[in-house]
Design an enzyme around this catalytic site. Structure first.
Site, mmCIF file in Angstrom:
data_model
loop_
_atom_site.group_PDB
_atom_site.id
_atom_site.type_symbol
_atom_site.label_atom_id
_atom_site.label_comp_id
_atom_site.label_asym_id
_atom_site.label_seq_id
_atom_site.Cartn_x
_atom_site.Cartn_y
_atom_site.Cartn_z
ATOM 1 N N GLY A 247 6.712 2.717 4.650
ATOM 2 C CA GLY A 247 7.287 1.629 5.441
ATOM 3 C C GLY A 247 7.507 2.068 6.870
ATOM 4 O O GLY A 247 6.824 2.965 7.370
ATOM 5 N N SER A 248 8.503 1.454 7.513
ATOM 6 C CA SER A 248 8.732 1.719 8.935
ATOM 7 C C SER A 248 9.396 3.078 9.142
ATOM 8 O O SER A 248 10.014 3.640 8.229
ATOM 9 C CB SER A 248 9.620 0.634 9.523
ATOM 10 O OG SER A 248 10.904 0.738 8.929
ATOM 11 N N GLY A 252 12.282 4.984 6.995
ATOM 12 C CA GLY A 252 12.017 6.353 6.545
ATOM 13 C C GLY A 252 13.127 7.312 6.933
ATOM 14 O O GLY A 252 13.483 8.210 6.159
ATOM 15 N N GLU A 269 5.608 8.077 4.075
ATOM 16 C CA GLU A 269 4.370 7.618 4.713
ATOM 17 C C GLU A 269 4.793 6.455 5.606
ATOM 18 O O GLU A 269 4.940 5.330 5.159
ATOM 19 C CB GLU A 269 3.379 7.203 3.618
ATOM 20 C CG GLU A 269 1.945 7.258 4.073
ATOM 21 C CD GLU A 269 1.462 5.895 4.453
ATOM 22 O OE1 GLU A 269 1.481 5.614 5.673
ATOM 23 O OE2 GLU A 269 1.092 5.124 3.563
ATOM 24 N N CYS A 303 -0.956 0.518 8.251
ATOM 25 C CA CYS A 303 -0.353 1.613 9.013
ATOM 26 C C CYS A 303 -1.442 2.419 9.697
ATOM 27 O O CYS A 303 -1.179 3.183 10.611
ATOM 28 C CB CYS A 303 0.551 2.466 8.142
ATOM 29 S SG CYS A 303 -0.237 3.022 6.687
HETATM 30 C C1 UN1 Z 1 -1.292 1.519 4.603
HETATM 31 O O1 UN1 Z 1 -1.551 0.748 5.541
HETATM 32 O O2 UN1 Z 1 -0.109 1.748 4.259
HETATM 33 O O3 UN1 Z 1 -6.686 3.861 5.083
HETATM 34 C C2 UN1 Z 1 -2.329 2.149 3.758
HETATM 35 C C3 UN1 Z 1 -6.487 2.666 4.920
HETATM 36 C C4 UN1 Z 1 -6.147 2.187 3.529
HETATM 37 C C5 UN1 Z 1 -4.717 2.416 3.226
HETATM 38 C C6 UN1 Z 1 -3.733 1.972 4.257
HETATM 39 N N1 UN1 Z 1 -6.959 2.913 2.587
HETATM 40 O O4 UN1 Z 1 -6.555 1.841 5.829
#
Ligand code: UN1
Length: 517
Positions: A247-248, A252, A269, A303
Site C-alpha cells: 500500500g502507501s 507502511g 511493498e 505501484c
Molecule cells: C502492484 O502494483 O502492487 O509488475 C503490483 C507489475 C505487476 C505487479 C504490480 N506484475 O506491474
C-alpha cells in the site's frame, strides 16, 4: 444488475464465483461468518452496486486468529510436497475460473479485462512456482570446525502470516504471499482492500472449497474484511509473526512501527516513483509503447506505473512528440470492452487526487503537454473516468517527488552523460522500479552497475511495470525493502534454524575453548 453488468456477463461471473447479494467477509475456510457493518461495493465502471460484504468485528477476528493458530499446529506437520499438492489443486480451480475472476477484477477494480485476466495469470504462475518450491525449501550444509560434527540449516514454517493488500492488484498480491506461505507451512489471514471486497470473498471461496476437499485444517486460508481498524488489530497482534503489507508509504510507516514495536517481522511493498531513462540510442517505437503502457495501464494505479520520463535533450522533441501523438489514440471507457485502453480510477477520491496533482504541477511551474480532465456524459456516469495527462516538470517539484496514483506522466530533459539521468532517476524517496531505453551497451551496464539505478527492479529496453513472478518483487528506500514472489522470497515466510550435531563420544567446544571438569 446494470446494463453493462448484464451485457458483459457479470451476473454469471458472480454466480461462478459463489458470490451472493450479501456475503460474509470473515472466514476461516469452510466457516464463513461476520457480525460487522456492511460494505457496499460499487463498480467504478458504471457506478452500479455489485454486492455487499459484511465486515469483521474484533470478536470475529479473535475467532479467526484462534482458529488459524490451532490450524497451523497441524498444517506445519504436513510434508511440504503434500501442501504443494493442495496448491496445485487450488491452481486448477484458478485456471478453470480465470475468466469470471478476471472479469470481476475488471468490474470491481476498473482495470481492463485483459489486465484482469493478466492478474489471474500471475496467480496461476505463482502457484506453479510454489508447487515446485514445495519440493525444495532447502537450507545449506556447512563444515564444522570440530571433528565428528555436522552442521546444516533448515527452514521451518513461521506461523500465522497477516496479509494486507491494496485495491489495485486485488487478487495477485494475495496469491504471491499465500501460495508461498502455504507451501512453507504457514496459515494466512488476509485483509483485502475494502474497495474490492467481493474479489476477496471470491478468492476465499475458491481456497475454502479446495482446502475442505483436502481436509486442510480450518484457518489456513482466512479472510477478514474492513477498514484500517481491523488491519490495526492484526498488525498489533503478537500471535502474527509476519505482516506482509502492500500500500502507501504512509500506511507502511504505521505498520512497520507497530510490528517493530513487538519485534515482529514485516514485509513491505509500498509506493514507487518509477522513471524511464530514454538515451540518444533508444529505440523510439519501443520507448513509446513501454512508456505509454507504463503510464496509463491500470489507469496509472500500479505501484510500478511509469511516473517520470527522463529524456536526453538530443532526442527530447522527437520522443515528446511521439508520446503526445500516442496519447491522442487512447480510448478511454468501459474496461470490459476490449476496444478501450484505459478504464476508470477506483473512486472519486482518486479523481480528486488526480485533479489536485494537475493543479499542483501547474502551480509549481510545470507545462501541461496533454490536457487532463474528468470525462462526463454517456458511458462516464460513474464520475471516475479521467484523461491521461502529461506535464513537463522538474524533478524537484514537490508533486513530482510524490506518488500520485493516477495517469499523470511527468517528462523532463537531461543533458550530457547517462549519470546525469541517473541522478534524476534516483533523486526521489521511493525505489521500486526503473528502466532505461538504450541500444548502447555501456549505458545499459552503467544503469545496472553499483552507481546505477537504486531501485529493486531495473529493466533494460522494457518499461517499469509488468514484472514476471519468477523474480523477487519489491523495492528500496521508502518502498519498504520487502521482496515478494519469486527467487528466494519464500525465506521470509519461514524461520531458519542452524543445527550442529556431535556424533563423537567427546564434547569439544568451538573456538578451541578448554573446559575440563
Ligand atoms: C502492484 O502494483 O502492487 O509488475 C503490483 C507489475 C505487476 C505487479 C504490480 N506484475 O506491474
Amino acid at each position: 444488475m446494470s446494463e453493462i453488468a448484464e451485457k458483459f456477463g457479470i451476473k454469471q461471473a458472480l454466480k461462478d464465483l459463489g458470490l451472493q447479494e450479501t456475503n460474509n467477509g470473515t472466514s476461516t475456510g469452510k466457516d464463513f461468518f461476520s457480525s460487522g457493518d456492511v460494505i457496499e461495493s460499487y463498480s467504478p465502471v458504471d457506478g452500479a452496486l455489485i454486492g455487499k460484504v459484511k465486515t469483521t468485528t474484533k470478536e470475529d477476528y479473535e475467532k479467526v486468529i484462534t482458529t488459524a493458530t490451532a490450524g497451523f499446529k497441524e498444517w506445519r506437520t504436513w510434508p511440504a510436497p503434500q501442501r504443494g499438492e493442495v496448491v496445485r489443486q487450488f491452481n486448477d480451480e484458478l485456471r478453470r475460473l480465470k475468466e469470471p475472476l478476471g472479469k470481476l477484477v475488471s468490474y470491481e477494480m476498473g482495470k481492463s479485462y485483459q489486465e484482469g485476466l493478466g492478474e489471474v495469470q500471475e496467480m496461476i504462475d505463482i502457484c506453479d512456482f510454489a508447487v515446485g518450491l514445495s519440493r525444495q525449501l532447502h537450507g545449506l550444509t556447512m563444515h564444522s570446525e570440530r571433528p565428528g560434527h555436522r552442521m546444516y540449516e533448515q527452514y521451518h514454517p513461521l506461523g500465522v502470516v497477516g496479509i494486507i493488500s491494496a485495491f489495485n492488484f486485488p487478487v495477485a498480491v494475495w496469491s504471491w504471499n499465500t501460495a508461498l506461505a502455504w507451501v512453507c507451512g504457514d496459515a494466512c489471514i488476509w485483509k483485502g482492500s475494502e474497495k474490492t471486497p467481493l474479489t476477496s470473498v471470491a478468492c476465499q471461496n475458491i481456497a475454502a472449497r479446495v482446502f475442505a476437499e483436502n481436509n486442510v485444517p480450518e484457518g489456513i486460508s482466512s479472510l477478514i474484511t474492513g477498514d484500517y481498524k481491523i488491519g490495526e488489530i492484526m498488525t498489533n497482534d503478537k500471535r502474527v509473526p509476519l505482516i506482509s503489507a502492500t500500500g502507501s508509504i504512509r500506511m507502511g510507516k504505521i505498520v512497520a512501527q507497530a510490528v517493530a514495536a513487538r519485534l515482529g517481522k514485516s514485509l513491505l511493498e509500498l509506493g514507487g516513483n518509477n522513471a524511464i531513462i530514454v538515451t540518444p540510442d533508444a529505440d523510439i517505437k519501443n520507448t513509446v509503447i513501454g512508456a505509454v503502457f507504463g503510464a496509463v495501464g491500470t489507469c496509472g494505479q500500479r505501484c510500478t506505473s511509469t511516473r517520470r520520463l527522463i529524456i536526453h535533450e538530443s532526442i527530447y522533441d522527437k520522443v515528446k512528440d511521439a508520446i503526445v501523438k500516442a496519447y491522442k489514440q487512447l480510448r478511454i471507457g468501459n474496461p470490459l470492452d476490449e476496444n478501450n485502453h484505459v478504464g476508470p480510477l477506483i473512486d472519486k477520491d482518486a479523481v480528486k487526487n488526480y485533479q489536485s496533482a494537475l493543479d499542483k504541477v501547474v502551480e509549481e511551474g510545470g507545462n501541461i503537454l496533454v490536457e487532463g480532465g474528468v470525462l462526463e456524459g454517456e458511458g462516464y456516469e460513474s464520475g471516475c473516468y479521467v484523461k491521461p495527462a502529461i506535464a513537463e516538470a522538474k524533478n524537484d517539484f514537490k508533486i513530482v517527488q510524490h506518488e500520485t496514483f493516477a495517469p499523470v506522466l511527468y517528462i523532463m530533459k537531461y543533458s550530457g552523460d547517462v549519470s546525469n539521468a541517473l541522478e534524476l532517476q534516483n533523486g526521489v524517496v521511493q525505489g521500486l522500479s526503473s528502466a532505461i531505453m538504450t541500444n548502447n551497451l555501456r549505458e545499459a551496464e552503467r544503469f545496472l552497475s553499483v552507481e546505477g539505478s537504486d531501485c529493486g527492479i531495473a529493466n533494460v529496453n522494457i518499461g517499469t511495470s509488468g514484472a514476471e513472478i519468477g523474480g523477487a518483487f519489491g523495492g528500496e528506500k521508502e518502498t519498504g525493502g520487502g521482496r515478494e514472489s519469486g527467487s528466494d522470497a519464500w525465506k521470509v515466510y519461514m524461520r531458519r534454524q542452524t543445527n550442529t550435531i556431535n556424533y563423537t563420544t567427546e564434547l569439544p567446544l568451538a573456538q578451541g575453548i578448554k573446559f575440563d571438569l
